[in-house]
Scaffold this motif. Structure first.
Motif, PDB file in Angstrom:
ATOM      1  N   GLN A 217      56.871  27.847 -40.155  1.00 54.17           N
ATOM      2  CA  GLN A 217      56.073  28.959 -40.653  1.00 54.17           C
ATOM      3  C   GLN A 217      56.990  30.116 -41.016  1.00 54.17           C
ATOM      4  O   GLN A 217      57.998  30.362 -40.340  1.00 54.17           O
ATOM      5  CB  GLN A 217      55.035  29.413 -39.622  1.00 54.17           C
ATOM      6  CG  GLN A 217      53.962  28.370 -39.358  1.00 54.17           C
ATOM      7  CD  GLN A 217      52.786  28.913 -38.584  1.00 54.17           C
ATOM      8  OE1 GLN A 217      52.340  30.031 -38.797  1.00 54.17           O
ATOM      9  NE2 GLN A 217      52.258  28.111 -37.682  1.00 54.17           N
ATOM     10  N   LYS A 218      56.639  30.809 -42.067  1.00 49.17           N
ATOM     11  CA  LYS A 218      57.347  32.011 -42.491  1.00 49.17           C
ATOM     12  C   LYS A 218      56.408  33.189 -42.294  1.00 49.17           C
ATOM     13  O   LYS A 218      55.419  33.331 -43.004  1.00 49.17           O
ATOM     14  CB  LYS A 218      57.773  31.900 -43.961  1.00 49.17           C
ATOM     15  CG  LYS A 218      58.521  33.129 -44.455  1.00 49.17           C
ATOM     16  CD  LYS A 218      58.901  33.002 -45.931  1.00 49.17           C
ATOM     17  CE  LYS A 218      57.688  33.242 -46.818  1.00 49.17           C
ATOM     18  NZ  LYS A 218      58.051  33.326 -48.257  1.00 49.17           N
ATOM     19  N   LEU A 219      56.712  34.039 -41.310  1.00 48.91           N
ATOM     20  CA  LEU A 219      55.889  35.208 -41.053  1.00 48.91           C
ATOM     21  C   LEU A 219      56.347  36.387 -41.899  1.00 48.91           C
ATOM     22  O   LEU A 219      55.565  37.280 -42.206  1.00 48.91           O
ATOM     23  CB  LEU A 219      55.942  35.578 -39.572  1.00 48.91           C
ATOM     24  CG  LEU A 219      55.576  34.447 -38.593  1.00 48.91           C
ATOM     25  CD1 LEU A 219      55.541  34.975 -37.169  1.00 48.91           C
ATOM     26  CD2 LEU A 219      54.251  33.816 -38.970  1.00 48.91           C
ATOM     27  N   ALA A 220      57.613  36.390 -42.231  1.00 46.51           N
ATOM     28  CA  ALA A 220      58.211  37.352 -43.149  1.00 46.51           C
ATOM     29  C   ALA A 220      59.484  36.675 -43.659  1.00 46.51           C
ATOM     30  O   ALA A 220      59.893  35.635 -43.134  1.00 46.51           O
ATOM     31  CB  ALA A 220      58.533  38.668 -42.441  1.00 46.51           C
ATOM     32  N   GLU A 221      60.108  37.254 -44.668  1.00 46.51           N
ATOM     33  CA  GLU A 221      61.313  36.618 -45.211  1.00 46.51           C
ATOM     34  C   GLU A 221      62.369  36.420 -44.134  1.00 46.51           C
ATOM     35  O   GLU A 221      63.099  35.429 -44.144  1.00 46.51           O
ATOM     36  CB  GLU A 221      61.890  37.459 -46.357  1.00 46.51           C
ATOM     37  CG  GLU A 221      61.125  37.327 -47.659  1.00 46.51           C
ATOM     38  CD  GLU A 221      61.134  35.903 -48.200  1.00 46.51           C
ATOM     39  OE1 GLU A 221      62.141  35.184 -47.969  1.00 46.51           O
ATOM     40  OE2 GLU A 221      60.146  35.501 -48.821  1.00 46.51           O
ATOM     41  N   HIS A 222      62.425  37.328 -43.171  1.00 49.51           N
ATOM     42  CA  HIS A 222      63.478  37.257 -42.154  1.00 49.51           C
ATOM     43  C   HIS A 222      62.945  36.828 -40.789  1.00 49.51           C
ATOM     44  O   HIS A 222      63.688  36.847 -39.800  1.00 49.51           O
ATOM     45  CB  HIS A 222      64.178  38.612 -42.023  1.00 49.51           C
ATOM     46  CG  HIS A 222      63.336  39.672 -41.377  1.00 49.51           C
ATOM     47  ND1 HIS A 222      62.157  40.124 -41.929  1.00 49.51           N
ATOM     48  CD2 HIS A 222      63.496  40.364 -40.206  1.00 49.51           C
ATOM     49  CE1 HIS A 222      61.629  41.045 -41.141  1.00 49.51           C
ATOM     50  NE2 HIS A 222      62.413  41.199 -40.094  1.00 49.51           N
ATOM     51  N   VAL A 223      61.664  36.421 -40.696  1.00 45.87           N
ATOM     52  CA  VAL A 223      61.072  35.981 -39.422  1.00 45.87           C
ATOM     53  C   VAL A 223      60.420  34.618 -39.644  1.00 45.87           C
ATOM     54  O   VAL A 223      59.432  34.509 -40.378  1.00 45.87           O
ATOM     55  CB  VAL A 223      60.018  36.992 -38.905  1.00 45.87           C
ATOM     56  CG1 VAL A 223      59.480  36.535 -37.550  1.00 45.87           C
ATOM     57  CG2 VAL A 223      60.603  38.395 -38.815  1.00 45.87           C
ATOM     58  N   ARG A 224      60.953  33.569 -38.991  1.00 47.54           N
ATOM     59  CA  ARG A 224      60.482  32.209 -39.257  1.00 47.54           C
ATOM     60  C   ARG A 224      60.446  31.368 -37.987  1.00 47.54           C
ATOM     61  O   ARG A 224      61.215  31.591 -37.053  1.00 47.54           O
ATOM     62  CB  ARG A 224      61.400  31.512 -40.279  1.00 47.54           C
ATOM     63  CG  ARG A 224      61.408  32.177 -41.648  1.00 47.54           C
ATOM     64  CD  ARG A 224      62.481  31.580 -42.552  1.00 47.54           C
ATOM     65  NE  ARG A 224      62.563  32.328 -43.808  1.00 47.54           N
ATOM     66  CZ  ARG A 224      62.061  31.921 -44.972  1.00 47.54           C
ATOM     67  NH1 ARG A 224      61.454  30.750 -45.052  1.00 47.54           N
ATOM     68  NH2 ARG A 224      62.191  32.663 -46.060  1.00 47.54           N
ATOM     69  N   TYR A 225      59.529  30.396 -38.012  1.00 47.10           N
ATOM     70  CA  TYR A 225      59.514  29.302 -37.042  1.00 47.10           C
ATOM     71  C   TYR A 225      60.035  28.055 -37.739  1.00 47.10           C
ATOM     72  O   TYR A 225      59.659  27.767 -38.886  1.00 47.10           O
ATOM     73  CB  TYR A 225      58.094  29.015 -36.557  1.00 47.10           C
ATOM     74  CG  TYR A 225      57.520  30.004 -35.566  1.00 47.10           C
ATOM     75  CD1 TYR A 225      57.755  29.867 -34.201  1.00 47.10           C
ATOM     76  CD2 TYR A 225      56.720  31.055 -35.998  1.00 47.10           C
ATOM     77  CE1 TYR A 225      57.206  30.760 -33.289  1.00 47.10           C
ATOM     78  CE2 TYR A 225      56.172  31.959 -35.089  1.00 47.10           C
ATOM     79  CZ  TYR A 225      56.425  31.801 -33.743  1.00 47.10           C
ATOM     80  OH  TYR A 225      55.883  32.687 -32.831  1.00 47.10           O
ATOM     81  N   ALA A 226      60.866  27.285 -37.039  1.00 46.70           N
ATOM     82  CA  ALA A 226      61.348  26.012 -37.594  1.00 46.70           C
ATOM     83  C   ALA A 226      60.458  24.850 -37.195  1.00 46.70           C
ATOM     84  O   ALA A 226      60.388  23.849 -37.902  1.00 46.70           O
ATOM     85  CB  ALA A 226      62.782  25.744 -37.122  1.00 46.70           C
ATOM     86  N   GLY A 227      59.762  24.972 -36.048  1.00 43.40           N
ATOM     87  CA  GLY A 227      58.914  23.874 -35.571  1.00 43.40           C
ATOM     88  C   GLY A 227      59.721  22.812 -34.842  1.00 43.40           C
ATOM     89  O   GLY A 227      60.934  22.908 -34.681  1.00 43.40           O
TER      90      GLY A 227
END
Length: 382
Positions: A217-227
Motif C-alpha cells: 500500500q502507498k499511503l503517500a509517496e514517501h510512506v509505504r507498506y511492502a506487505g
C-alpha cells in the motif's frame, strides 16, 4: 542509494495447518537474488520476522541463513521487531550476527540510527520496534496509544536528525491511517480506532518503511507498506507479493519501483453447488492451487473436505454458505423444544435450530415417522 523494503516474513506461520517454511525459503532465496541483481545497498525488514514469540529451531535456522545470504550480496541489512516477534529473543540474536546485519528491538535505541553513506552523503536509518503502550509508559509517561508511542519515537528521530543532518529513513511496525487491512489476517493492534497512527506522525523524514499490513500500500509517496512475501490467507489471494525498491538521490526518495516475488502456490476460491464444483471441468486448473470452497447447497454436505481433496489435493478450507436465506420465527431452541407435542416435532425443532430455520424435509419426515412407528411396535411386543 538503493533500498529494498520488505516486511512481515512471519517465519513459522502455518497455512490452514500446512507448514509454509519451505515455500518461504524459496521466496526469500529469490528476494536475495533480487538484492544482488538490483545492486541494493540496504535491505529493510520492517517487523514480524517471526510469527511467534517462541519460534521453533527451524525458524531461527531460516532467518540466520537468509540474513547471511543477504549480507553476502554486500548490502547492509536492518531488521526491526513487530507485534508477533519477541523483541527479547530477536534482540538476543543481534549480538551473534556478523557486521552488516543490524537488529533493532530496543526502544531506548530509537534515536541511534544505522548510518550508510553514498556519494551524496549519509542516510540515517531509524529502526522503531513495535511499541506496546503499556510497556513503554514507564519510560514515556502519558503514553496511552500506538499513536502516542509512535509519536514519541518520531520525536526522538527528528531530534537526532536535527543534530546530524543528512537524509533519513524511518522503519516502523504499526497500523497507519488510511490503510486497507486484510480481514481476519493481521492480528488487530488497534483499540476502537485509538491506535491508528496518523500520517502526520511521520513528518520530517525522506522515506517511511512500514510493516504490519500484509498487502502493498502507498499511503503517500514517501510512506509505504511492502506487505508479506507469502499469501497467508485466502482473503489476500488477489494481492501481489513483492518488495519496494527505493531510489535515494541527493534530495531524498526519488523513485519507488515494485519488485514482484514468485507465488509458490496460487490461491483459488470456488463458489457454487457442491456437486457442480466437483464436476466442473473449468476448475481443472485449480488442482495444483490452494483451494477454498464455498458451497451454496441448502443443506450441509457430509464429509465435504475429504471429498473435495480427492478432486483438489490442496483444498485447505471449505465453508457452507447456502444461497437461500433462512427465515427464523424468532423462537429460541428452548421455546421450540417446549412447544413440541411429539417426538417428530422434537426432531423438527432440533433441525430448525441447527439449520437456521430449515426443519425436516418431506423425505426425512417420512423416514422418521416409519422409525418412530417401528419403535412403538417393538416396545409393545417387549
Amino acid at each position: 542509494m538503493r533500498i529494498l523494503h520488505t516486511s512481515d516474513w512471519h517465519i513459522g506461520r502455518t497455512f490452514h495447518g500446512h507448514s509454509t517454511l519451505d515455500a518461504l525459503r524459496g521466496v526469500l532465496e529469490t528476494l536475495t537474488e533480487q538484492v544482488r541483481t538490483h545492486a541494493v545497498d540496504v535491505v529493510i525488514v520492517a517487523g514480524d520476522v517471526f510469527d511467534s514469540a517462541t519460534p521453533a529451531a527451524a525458524c531461527y535456522t531460516l532467518l540466520s541463513e537468509t540474513l547471511r545470504a543477504l549480507a553476502d550480496t554486500g548490502a547492509q541489512v536492518i531488521v526491526t521487531s513487530g507485534n508477533h516477534d519477541s523483541a527479547a529473543r530477536l534482540g538476543f540474536q543481534a549480538a551473534l550476527l556478523r557486521d552488516g546485519i543490524h537488529v533493532r528491538t530496543d526502544p531506548a535505541a530509537i534515536g541511534e540510527p544505522v548510518t550508510v553513506s553514498d556519494e551524496h552523503g549519509p542516510v540515517h536509518f531509524y529502526g522503531i520496534p513495535y511499541l506496546e503502550p503499556a510497556l513503554v509508559r514507564a519510560v514515556w509517561p502519558g503514553v496511552r496509544t500506538q499513536a502516542d508511542a509512535v509519536g514519541r519515537a518520531m520525536d526522538l528521530v527528528r531530534a537526532d536528525h536535527a543534530s546530524r543532518g543528512g537524509r533519513t529513513v524511518a522503519i516502523a511496525h504499526c497500523f497507519a491511517a488510511g490503510v486497507e487491512p486484510t480481514p481476519h489476517l493481521e492480528r488487530d493492534i488497534q483499540q476502537g480506532g485509538l491506535d491508528v497512527v496518523p500520517l502526520s506522525a511521520f513528518d520530517g523524514v525522506d522515506y517511511v518503511a512500514l510493516g504490519h499490513i500484509h498487502g502493498r500500500q502507498k499511503l503517500a509517496e514517501h510512506v509505504r507498506y511492502a506487505g508479506a512475501p507469502l499469501h497467508y490467507s485466502f482473503g489476500e489471494g488477489h494481492k501481489p507479493r513483492g518488495s519496494w525498491l527505493i531510489e535515494m538521490d541527493a534530495e531524498g526518495a526519488s523513485e519507488a519501483v515494485w519488485v514482484e516475488l514468485p507465488v509458490p502456490r496460487r490461491l483459488v476460491t470456488l463458489r457454487g453447488p457442491f456437486e457442480e464444483i466437483l464436476a466442473a471441468t473449468s476448475s481443472d486448473d485449480a488442482r495444483d492451487a490452494w483451494v477454498s470452497v464455498e458451497y451454496t447447497d441448502d443443506l450441509p454436505v457430509r464429509d465435504p473436505l475429504r471429498r473435495l481433496q480427492q478432486r483438489f489435493p490442496y483444498c485447505a478450507k471449505v465453508v457452507h454458505v447456502p444461497d437461500v436465506a433462512r427465515h427464523s420465527d424468532g423462537r429460541g431452541y428452548t421455546d421450540r423444544v417446549r412447544a413440541a407435542r411429539s417426538d417428530l416435532e422434537l426432531f423438527d425443532a432440533f433441525l430448525s435450530h441447527v439449520r437456521d430455520g430449515e426443519g425436516l424435509t418431506e423425505r426425512e419426515r417420512e423416514v422418521l415417522r416409519d422409525v418412530l412407528e417401528e419403535r412403538v411396535v417393538v416396545e409393545a411386543l417387549a
